[in-house]
Design an enzyme around this catalytic site. Structure first.
Site, PDB file in Angstrom:
ATOM      1  N   PHE A   3     -21.781  54.050  33.091  1.00 46.94           N
ATOM      2  CA  PHE A   3     -21.249  55.365  32.983  1.00 46.94           C
ATOM      3  C   PHE A   3     -22.155  56.083  32.126  1.00 46.94           C
ATOM      4  CE2 PHE A   3     -18.186  55.813  29.268  1.00 46.94           C
ATOM      5  CZ  PHE A   3     -18.066  57.407  29.638  1.00 46.94           C
ATOM      6  N   VAL A  29     -32.604  42.566  32.949  1.00 44.70           N
ATOM      7  CA  VAL A  29     -33.051  42.389  32.128  1.00 44.70           C
ATOM      8  C   VAL A  29     -33.471  40.767  31.300  1.00 44.70           C
ATOM      9  CG1 VAL A  29     -32.532  44.809  31.687  1.00 44.70           C
ATOM     10  CG2 VAL A  29     -31.170  43.313  30.945  1.00 44.70           C
ATOM     11  N   LYS A  88     -43.729  46.536  22.634  1.00 40.47           N
ATOM     12  CA  LYS A  88     -44.585  45.375  21.681  1.00 40.47           C
ATOM     13  C   LYS A  88     -45.740  46.123  22.571  1.00 40.47           C
ATOM     14  CE  LYS A  88     -46.499  41.303  19.201  1.00 40.47           C
ATOM     15  NZ  LYS A  88     -46.587  40.242  19.174  1.00 40.47           N
ATOM     16  N   TYR A 119     -19.758  38.907  23.097  1.00 42.30           N
ATOM     17  CA  TYR A 119     -20.300  40.339  22.916  1.00 42.30           C
ATOM     18  C   TYR A 119     -20.410  40.747  21.757  1.00 42.30           C
ATOM     19  CZ  TYR A 119     -20.357  45.264  24.079  1.00 42.30           C
ATOM     20  OH  TYR A 119     -20.562  46.804  23.847  1.00 42.30           O
ATOM     21  N   THR A 122     -15.886  55.790  24.645  1.00 44.38           N
ATOM     22  CA  THR A 122     -16.829  56.619  24.757  1.00 44.38           C
ATOM     23  C   THR A 122     -16.063  56.947  25.875  1.00 44.38           C
ATOM     24  OG1 THR A 122     -18.618  56.461  23.719  1.00 44.38           O
ATOM     25  CG2 THR A 122     -18.290  58.042  25.121  1.00 44.38           C
TER      26      THR A 122
END
Length: 515
Positions: free
Chosen positions: A201, A247, A293, A333, A363
């Site tokens: 989103f 990820v 890094k 979370y 949001t």
């Protein structure tokens, strides 16, 4: 014998003189150095008779590429002509040779035929059968270029034009019907930007802003909560790349900036797999910090107002440490984001990584997942379908709602500013959940009834950001009112509902995202 030899020598000497007097200068073969412009005009004349077009119909300009052709000797040309008369003309369009070429062109093709029967012409050069005279080579090159120019058809030109247009804008889709223009930036101003969770989103709206600025944007997403349709309008663009990747696994890229948004954000979704939520916030952030890094990139983490837990300070400034239940259903979370912030500043202090942290409050806007179980999406979906609007608790808990475009502007300002401490990004306008439900019901002119269900565990009683730091340090504050934002969001969900037919809102419990 001597008289005979003398006669032959005289014949060789006088023959060229007699030929010049008989033929005249204009009838000499190609060695007389026809100008390239003359040959180009003759080639276009021949093409006009072959294609039925006028010479002026062909675009003028430099010729940079042409197709392969063959230059034949007189004997080969005659033999090929006989074979053509016997066999039907079934060769393809690319193999046809225009008829009735100018006389000079035919003569130039037969020069020195005794030395070579056939010379192949490569795509990037023309092999000329001659004694090496430079003028002859230029003439044949010009003729070949002029002939091949006619093969640049309208379809090829249209493709080039379309590619140019598509490299300067988005493609309208059902999710993003508006056309977004992209700026052109020179290489030394264009930035390579990575957005994790870029198909979600908030991430997809951030991608829109970065693409319109003319940067090179790479999106990483595993599509757990993200949707490909949110970024489908950029898939054609040369500045955009999509990598389907989780990820929690390392990745090697070369980037200048990293916006790390990857993580489920709605309670039903992040509670569905709490272990994976913790791994995304910790291992995912660790992998992105390692990348930052290595390539010396600036990294921004989208943290959350949930790190404040059920706050005892109101409104909440960045200096407030929070009140969080470390073992509750929201802890995966809340605590995951808290430790992610710790990692960010540990890498800054120990390894000099350039970091930014945004603490995002509630949001809303287009492209919200219709089944994410949040307050705004649930209320709009229920009211549009005239279904009961469900409130968990008495509805006295308060929330602050900001429109997605304001959040994107805040993230962009924070990333490109000099301030590197946490910043609250939210709208200070505060509503009780009950009043907000009534507000949406009135805007949609719904016949829905507002119903009350048991309160969810660890649901915060109040939430309102103190944005004085954002105003002072990055010059940001929300510009879109809640009413304006709701109008856009209601219109979006109306389109989604029309396409889907029916949407069943997600309840407060853990739930897997639906497509």
């Amino acid at each position: 014998l001597l008289v005979l030899m003398f006669g032959v020598m005289c014949g060789y000497i006088l023959l060229p003189v007699l030929l010049v007097q008989h033929l005249g200068f204009e009838d000499l073969p190609m060695q007389t150095a026809l100008k390239p412009l003359d040959v180009r005009e003759q080639g276009l004349d021949a093409l006009s008779s072959f294609n039925g077009k006028k010479k002026n119909d062909y675009q003028e300009g430099p010729i940079t590429n042409f197709h392969t052709r063959r230059i034949l000797s007189n004997d080969d040309a005659a033999e090929e002509q006989k074979s053509d008369e016997k066999s039907p003309p079934d060769e393809s369009e690319d193999e046809k040779t225009p008829p009735d070429l100018p006389k000079e062109s035919e003569e130039s093709a037969s020069i020195d035929s005794e030395k070579e029967d056939e010379v192949a012409v490569e795509t990037s050069e023309v092999a000329v059968v001659s004694d090496g005279e430079e003028s002859t080579q230029k003439s044949v090159q010009s003729l070949a270029a002029a002939i091949s120019f006619g093969s640049l058809n309208e379809v090829e030109q249209r493709i080039v034009e379309d590619r140019d247009i598509l490299s300067r804008q988005s493609i309208p889709t059902a999710t993003s019907p508006q056309i977004m223009k992209t700026a052109f930036l020179p290489d030394h101003h264009r930035t390579k930007i990575l957005v994790t969770g870029g198909a979600g989103f908030v991430g997809s709206h951030l991608v829109d802003k970065l693409m319109m600025e003319g940067h090179e944007v790479t999106v990483i997403d595993n599509f757990f909560t993200g949707q490909k349709k949110n970024i489908a309008h950029w898939l054609h663009h040369p500045n955009f790349s999509l990598v389907v990747h989780d990820v929690t696994e390392p990745i090697q890229l070369e980037v200048d900036q990293i916006y790390h948004l990857a993580c489920p954000a709605s309670p039903p979704h992040y509670q569905y797999n709490p272990v994976k939520t913790i791994k995304t916030s910790t291992m995912g952030t660790l992998n992105m910090l390692g990348l930052a890094k290595r390539v010396r990139a600036r990294m921004l983490l989208t943290s959350t107002s949930e790190i404040y837990g059920d706050p005892q300070v109101h409104p909440q400034p960045e200096s407030y440490w929070g009140n969080v239940n470390t073992i509750g259903p929201r802890a995966c979370y809340d605590e995951g984001k808290r430790v992610a912030e710790t990692m960010m500043y540990s890498y800054r202090n120990q390894n000099n990584v350039d970091v930014r942290v945004a603490r995002i409050f509630n949001t809303f806007g287009p492209r919200m997942h219709p089944n994410d179980g949040r307050v705004v999406s649930n209320f709009i979906i229920q009211s549009l379908q005239n279904k009961d609007m469900t409130i968990y608790g008495e509805g006295q808990q308060t929330r602050s709602f900001q429109y997605v475009s304001d959040l994107v502007d805040g993230l962009h300002a924070l990333m490109n500013g000099d301030y590197d401490m946490p910043v609250n990004l939210g709208n200070p306008d505060e509503y009780s959940v009950k009043d907000f439900a009534t507000y949406i019901k009135d805007m949609t002119e719904s016949k829905s009834e507002i119903t009350f269900l048991p309160k969810s565990q660890d649901d915060p009683s109040q939430r309102r950001p103190d944005i004085s730091t954002a105003k002072k340090q990055i010059g940001w504050e929300p510009k879109v009112t809640v009413k304006e934002g709701l109008e856009h969001t209601i219109a979006y969900f109306s389109r989604v509902l029309k396409e889907a037919g029916e949407i069943i809102p997600t309840g407060p419990g853990a739930a897997k995202p639906e497509a």
